[in-house]
Design a protein around this motif. Structure first.
Motif, mmCIF file in Angstrom:
data_model
loop_
_atom_site.group_PDB
_atom_site.id
_atom_site.type_symbol
_atom_site.label_atom_id
_atom_site.label_comp_id
_atom_site.label_asym_id
_atom_site.label_seq_id
_atom_site.Cartn_x
_atom_site.Cartn_y
_atom_site.Cartn_z
ATOM 1 N N LEU A 70 60.175 -9.134 106.742
ATOM 2 C CA LEU A 70 59.765 -10.276 107.550
ATOM 3 C C LEU A 70 60.158 -10.068 109.008
ATOM 4 C CD1 LEU A 70 60.888 -13.060 105.082
ATOM 5 C CD2 LEU A 70 58.530 -12.673 105.812
ATOM 6 N N ASN A 71 59.350 -10.591 109.920
ATOM 7 C CA ASN A 71 59.749 -10.502 111.315
ATOM 8 C C ASN A 71 60.792 -11.567 111.629
ATOM 9 O OD1 ASN A 71 58.352 -12.923 111.699
ATOM 10 N ND2 ASN A 71 56.743 -12.037 112.963
ATOM 11 N N ARG A 72 61.281 -11.551 112.852
ATOM 12 C CA ARG A 72 62.395 -12.456 113.179
ATOM 13 C C ARG A 72 61.979 -13.916 113.081
ATOM 14 N NH1 ARG A 72 63.375 -11.893 119.759
ATOM 15 N NH2 ARG A 72 62.000 -13.598 120.348
ATOM 16 N N ASP A 73 60.667 -14.211 113.273
ATOM 17 C CA ASP A 73 60.185 -15.577 113.164
ATOM 18 C C ASP A 73 59.926 -15.998 111.727
ATOM 19 O OD1 ASP A 73 60.072 -16.230 115.925
ATOM 20 O OD2 ASP A 73 58.280 -15.008 116.125
ATOM 21 N N HIS A 74 59.861 -15.014 110.821
ATOM 22 C CA HIS A 74 59.551 -15.287 109.415
ATOM 23 C C HIS A 74 58.154 -15.870 109.244
ATOM 24 C CE1 HIS A 74 63.785 -14.482 109.201
ATOM 25 N NE2 HIS A 74 63.794 -14.554 107.893
ATOM 26 N N HIS A 75 57.283 -15.620 110.215
ATOM 27 C CA HIS A 75 55.889 -16.038 110.094
ATOM 28 C C HIS A 75 54.966 -14.833 109.932
ATOM 29 C CE1 HIS A 75 56.199 -20.409 111.065
ATOM 30 N NE2 HIS A 75 57.344 -19.999 111.554
ATOM 31 N N GLY A 76 55.553 -13.652 109.832
ATOM 32 C CA GLY A 76 54.776 -12.438 109.643
ATOM 33 C C GLY A 76 55.587 -11.422 108.873
ATOM 34 N N ALA A 77 54.890 -10.449 108.267
ATOM 35 C CA ALA A 77 55.572 -9.414 107.487
ATOM 36 C C ALA A 77 54.985 -8.053 107.811
ATOM 37 C CB ALA A 77 55.451 -9.700 105.998
ATOM 38 N N TRP A 78 55.836 -7.047 107.680
ATOM 39 C CA TRP A 78 55.488 -5.640 107.890
ATOM 40 C C TRP A 78 55.662 -4.956 106.534
ATOM 41 C CZ3 TRP A 78 59.190 -2.133 111.207
ATOM 42 C CH2 TRP A 78 58.638 -0.847 111.361
ATOM 43 N N ILE A 103 62.328 -2.414 98.897
ATOM 44 C CA ILE A 103 63.153 -2.476 100.102
ATOM 45 C C ILE A 103 62.727 -3.741 100.845
ATOM 46 C CG2 ILE A 103 63.734 -1.383 102.296
ATOM 47 C CD1 ILE A 103 62.949 1.299 100.884
ATOM 48 N N THR A 104 63.614 -4.701 100.925
ATOM 49 C CA THR A 104 63.315 -5.973 101.570
ATOM 50 C C THR A 104 64.302 -6.217 102.697
ATOM 51 O OG1 THR A 104 64.685 -7.160 99.958
ATOM 52 C CG2 THR A 104 62.326 -6.991 99.490
ATOM 53 N N GLY A 105 63.859 -6.967 103.673
ATOM 54 C CA GLY A 105 64.725 -7.284 104.802
ATOM 55 C C GLY A 105 63.978 -8.110 105.823
ATOM 56 N N SER A 106 64.529 -8.162 107.032
ATOM 57 C CA SER A 106 63.942 -9.024 108.067
ATOM 58 C C SER A 106 64.546 -8.691 109.409
ATOM 59 C CB SER A 106 64.202 -10.497 107.736
ATOM 60 O OG SER A 106 65.595 -10.750 107.730
ATOM 61 N N GLY A 107 63.940 -9.284 110.451
ATOM 62 C CA GLY A 107 64.555 -9.261 111.771
ATOM 63 C C GLY A 107 63.843 -8.453 112.833
ATOM 64 N N TRP A 108 62.708 -7.805 112.520
ATOM 65 C CA TRP A 108 62.021 -7.046 113.563
ATOM 66 C C TRP A 108 61.319 -7.996 114.535
ATOM 67 C CZ3 TRP A 108 56.631 -7.524 113.651
ATOM 68 C CH2 TRP A 108 56.021 -7.946 112.468
ATOM 69 N N ALA A 155 69.736 -21.978 105.267
ATOM 70 C CA ALA A 155 71.041 -21.368 105.010
ATOM 71 C C ALA A 155 71.019 -20.399 103.838
ATOM 72 C CB ALA A 155 72.089 -22.454 104.795
ATOM 73 N N VAL A 156 70.404 -20.781 102.727
ATOM 74 C CA VAL A 156 70.409 -19.893 101.565
ATOM 75 C C VAL A 156 69.629 -18.626 101.871
ATOM 76 C CG1 VAL A 156 69.776 -19.636 99.141
ATOM 77 C CG2 VAL A 156 70.696 -21.815 99.960
ATOM 78 N N TYR A 157 68.429 -18.779 102.434
ATOM 79 C CA TYR A 157 67.638 -17.608 102.788
ATOM 80 C C TYR A 157 68.393 -16.725 103.780
ATOM 81 C CZ TYR A 157 63.571 -19.988 100.712
ATOM 82 O OH TYR A 157 62.706 -20.616 99.863
ATOM 83 N N GLY A 158 69.023 -17.351 104.771
ATOM 84 C CA GLY A 158 69.777 -16.580 105.751
ATOM 85 C C GLY A 158 70.920 -15.824 105.128
ATOM 86 N N GLY A 159 71.629 -16.470 104.217
ATOM 87 C CA GLY A 159 72.737 -15.797 103.557
ATOM 88 C C GLY A 159 72.289 -14.655 102.679
ATOM 89 N N VAL A 160 71.169 -14.834 101.984
ATOM 90 C CA VAL A 160 70.627 -13.741 101.158
ATOM 91 C C VAL A 160 70.239 -12.563 102.047
ATOM 92 C CG1 VAL A 160 68.668 -13.062 99.707
ATOM 93 C CG2 VAL A 160 69.888 -15.202 99.245
ATOM 94 N N GLU A 161 69.593 -12.864 103.180
ATOM 95 C CA GLU A 161 69.138 -11.786 104.052
ATOM 96 C C GLU A 161 70.285 -10.988 104.660
ATOM 97 O OE1 GLU A 161 66.298 -13.192 106.904
ATOM 98 O OE2 GLU A 161 64.940 -13.957 105.357
ATOM 99 N N ASP A 180 68.751 -5.169 107.451
ATOM 100 C CA ASP A 180 68.869 -6.022 108.631
ATOM 101 C C ASP A 180 68.325 -5.285 109.854
ATOM 102 O OD1 ASP A 180 69.563 -7.813 110.592
ATOM 103 O OD2 ASP A 180 71.722 -7.448 110.454
ATOM 104 N N LEU A 181 67.261 -5.834 110.444
ATOM 105 C CA LEU A 181 66.644 -5.219 111.619
ATOM 106 C C LEU A 181 66.932 -6.006 112.897
ATOM 107 C CD1 LEU A 181 63.149 -4.208 110.149
ATOM 108 C CD2 LEU A 181 65.286 -2.911 110.178
ATOM 109 N N THR A 182 67.857 -6.960 112.831
ATOM 110 C CA THR A 182 68.180 -7.741 114.023
ATOM 111 C C THR A 182 69.047 -6.926 114.973
ATOM 112 O OG1 THR A 182 70.153 -8.696 112.973
ATOM 113 C CG2 THR A 182 68.078 -9.891 112.723
ATOM 114 N N GLY A 183 69.122 -7.398 116.217
ATOM 115 C CA GLY A 183 70.009 -6.776 117.185
ATOM 116 C C GLY A 183 69.427 -5.572 117.902
#
Length: 545
Positions: free
Chosen positions: A140-148, A108-113, A70-76, A81-84
Motif C-alpha cells: 500500500l502507498n502511504r495514503d493507503h488509497h493505492g497499491a503497488w 510480501i506485504t507492507g506499506s509506506g511508499w 490503530a490496529v492496521y498501523g500496529g500490524v503494519e 516498511d517503506l516509510t522514511g
C-alpha cells in the motif's frame, strides 16, 4: 482530608479550559483531577502523595486522535516498511531484504511508499519483479488509497487487460491494456481479497504495539476510523474486545463502524447490533464511517469542477462520490435518528458539500440530537461552505500534518487543482473564523501519529525541519493554544469523552507531560518537544527512558 495520589508542580499547566486556561499545579486523586493551582494542591500533599516535578515543562490534557487506524498501523509495523524514504532503489532494497528475512511468508506485504517517487505517481510491476519475482507482493502507498503489486500478484488475482475497472477505482495500465502494477482506490481490493488475512493474534499484537507507540506520543484516547471488513482484511474489532476484556486496553477508544458503500440501508440493523455488542470497558463503537470520496493525488477526491491535466486544461474527471448524494442524505438521516455519530471521509470540495448536505437533511428531519457528526480531511473546502459547519453542528476533523509544502503537494496536487482551488486547501483558520468547532487526528498509518508534529504544522504551515522557509497558505495558520485545544478538548468532543480533554476538577486524569513549555518557545521549535510521561485515569502508561 483525602490526600492526593499525584501532584504536578514546577511547570506550566495548560488546561484547554477557557474558564481557567493556565495553572501552576494540579492534583490527582484516584482516577480524577482533584485540584488546580499551587495553593489548592499543596494542602492535598500527604505522606503517600507522589509529587512530580515538571522541571519547567508543560502539563496538558492527554492528546486524543479523532481519526486513526490503530490496529492496521500496529500490524503494519511488523510488515515491510517503506516509510522514511522516497528513493526507489531503497524501496527495492527493503523489499528484497524483507523477502530474504521471511522466506516462509507466502506474500510480501507492507506499506509506506510515496507517489512522488515515481513518474506520474505510478510504480510498475517490473520494478518489484526485479527483486521478488516468485512470490506475490502487495504494498500500500502511504495514503493507503493505492497499491503497488508485482506480476505474480496480478496473475494470482486473475487481472488481465480484459479486466474492467471497478466502479470505485482504477487499474493503471500499460499501452496494450495490461495492468501496470498500480491500483487505485477500490481496485486495490481486486488483489487485497486474496492476500492472506491477519489472524486474531496478529491483530491483538498490532493493537498493543500501536497503543505503546501512541502512549509514547502522549495519546490517551482515539477514534478508530474503520472498524469492519475492508479490502479483504478482517474486522479489527476482535482485537479491541480482547484487549478490553483482558485489561490490556489502557487507552479510551471509540470506533467508527464501516459503512459498506456497495450496500444501502439494509446494513443499518447490523450496525445497531454491532454497536450494542462492541462495548466493554474503555472500548465502544458509537460512530459510523462513510467514505464519500478518494484522494486528490490520484484524482478520485470529489471536486465541484474537473481536475486539470499536465498542461493546465480541464479534464472530464471531477473525482468519485462513493455514495450517491441522495442516498447519502437518506442514510445519514436514518443513522442520526438512531443516535449514531457519522464520521465522514470528505476530502474534495464536492464531497465536503455532499456531507454537509446530508447533515443538513438529518437536522431538518430529526431536529438537533447532539450526535456530533464530523468531516475528516477537508483538503479542499469551497469558501461558500465554510460558514455551514457551525449552524449544522458539524465538526471539522483536521489532519494538520498534510498542510505543508512537500513533493506530493507541490508536484502531484497543486498543478492539477489550479491556483484558485489550491488556495482552498486545509482552511483551518477559515473554518475557525466561520465558527466551526475543530478536532484533530493523524490518519496513522497514512502519516505520523505524533500530535506534536501535527500541531507544529497547524501553527507554522511548514513541515518540522523544513529549511526553505516556504509557508503553505500562511493565512490559514492556527495559534498554538487553538491547535492544542483541537488535539485535546476538540477531539475529546468528537470521541464523546466529555470528562476528558480539559483539565478541570472532577475530570478524568488523562494527562501528558512535555519536556519543555512550548507555549513559551518559538513556534518553529514545537516539534522538538518530547513526551516524558503519559497518564490515563491517573495511571502512568508511559515514561520516557
Amino acid at each position: 482530608m483525602t490526600h492526593a495520589d499525584l501532584v504536578f508542580t514546577g511547570g506550566t499547566v495548560f488546561t484547554a479550559d477557557p474558564a481557567r486556561p493556565r495553572a501552576d499545579a494540579l492534583a490527582v486523586t484516584g482516577e480524577r483531577i482533584s485540584a488546580l493551582g499551587r495553593d489548592a494542591t499543596h494542602e492535598l500533599i500527604g505522606p503517600g502523595t507522589q509529587v512530580v516535578d515538571l522541571d519547567g515543562g508543560l502539563l496538558l490534557p492527554g492528546f486524543q486522535d479523532a481519526h486513526v487506524h490503530a490496529v492496521y498501523g500496529g500490524v503494519e509495523l511488523g510488515e515491510c516498511d517503506l516509510t522514511g524514504t522516497t528513493g526507489v532503489d531503497e524501496y527495492l532494497l527493503r523489499v528484497r531484504e524483507f523477502a530474504e528475512a521471511y522466506p516462509e511468508r507466502a506474500w510480501i506485504t507492507g506499506s509506506g511508499w510515496s507517489m512522488e517517487s515515481f513518474r506520474g505517481g505510478l510504480p510498475t510491476r517490473q520494478l518489484l519483479d526485479s527483486v521478488a519475482p516468485d512470490r506475490p507482493v502487495y504494498l500500500l502507498n502511504r495514503d493507503h488509497h493505492g497499491a503497488w503489486v508485482n506480476t505474480r500478484a496480478l496473475e494470482l488475482a486473475g487481472l488481465t487487460r480484459d479486466t474492467p475497472d471497478p466502479a470505485d477505482g482504477r487499474i493503471e495500465r500499460e499501452p496494450d491494456g495490461t495492468p501496470s502494477g498500480a491500483l487505485q482506490e477500490g481496485a486495490t481490493g481486486l488483489v487485497a481479497r486474496i492476500v492472506p488475512p491477519t489472524t486474531p493474534a496478529q491483530r491483538l499484537a498490532g493493537l498493543l504495539r500501536a497503543q505503546r507507540l501512541l502512549h509514547s506520543l502522549g495519546v490517551t484516547g482515539w477514534q478508530d476510523a474503520l472498524l469492519g471488513v475492508f479490502n479483504g482484511q478482517p474486522d479489527p474489532c476482535d482485537a479491541y474486545l480482547a484487549a478490553a476484556r483482558e485489561g490490556t486496553l489502557t487507552a479510551r477508544v471509540n470506533g467508527a463502524l464501516w459503512w459498506d458503500r456497495d450496500r444501502g440501508a439494509e446494513q443499518i440493523p447490523e450496525l445497531i447490533e454491532r454497536r450494542g455488542r462492541l462495548r466493554h470497558g474503555r472500548f465502544r463503537a458509537d460512530s459510523v464511517k462513510i467514505m464519500q470520496d478518494g484522494i486528490a493525488e490520484n484524482f478520485t477526491a470529489a471536486m465541484t469542477s474537473p481536475y486539470l491535466d499536465a498542461c493546465g486544461c480541464a479534464t472530464a474527471n471531477s473525482g468519485l462520490s462513493f455514495v450517491d448524494p441522495p442516498a447519502l442524505r437518506e442514510h445519514v438521516t436514518a443513522l442520526d435518528a438512531l443516535d449514531f455519530q457519522v464520521h465522514f471521509h470528505a476530502l474534495g470540495d464536492r464531497a465536503v458539500r455532499e456531507a454537509l448536505d446530508a447533515v443538513e437533511a438529518a437536522l431538518k428531519a430529526n431536529g438537533p440530537r447532539g450526535n456530533r457528526h464530523h468531516l475528516a480531511h477537508l483538503q479542499v473546502v469551497h469558501p461558500e461552505d465554510l460558514p455551514r459547519f457551525a449552524p449544522l453542528g458539524a465538526i471539522a476533523n483536521i489532519q494538520p500534518l498534510w498542510a505543508a509544502h512537500e513533493p506530493q503537494m507541490d508536484e502531484l496536487t497543486i498543478p492539477f487543482l489550479g491556483p484558485e482551488r489550491a488556495g482552498w486547501q486545509y482552511p483551518f483558520a477559515g473554518l475557525l473564523r466561520a465558527g466551526a468547532a475543530l478536532g484533530a487526528g493523524s490518519d496513522w498509518p497514512v502519516s505520523s501519529p505524533d500530535p506534536l508534529a501535527g500541531i507544529h504544522v497547524a501553527v507554522n504551515r511548514m513541515e518540522p525541519g523544513a529549511t526553505d522557509g516556504r509557508v503553505f497558505l500562511p493565512e490559514q495558520r492556527l495559534d498554538l493554544e487553538t491547535a492544542l485545544t483541537a488535539y485535546t478538548a476538540g477531539s475529546a468532543r468528537i470521541n464523546g469523552m466529555d470528562d476528558t480533554g480539559r483539565l478541570r476538577a472532577g475530570h478524568l486524569a488523562d494527562l501528558v507531560v512535555l519536556d519543555r513549555d512550548i507555549l513559551a518557545r518559538p513556534p518553529l521549535e514545537i516539534a522538538e518537544a518530547r513526551v516524558t510521561r503519559t497518564y490515563v485515569g491517573g495511571a502512568l502508561v508511559y515514561a520516557a527512558p
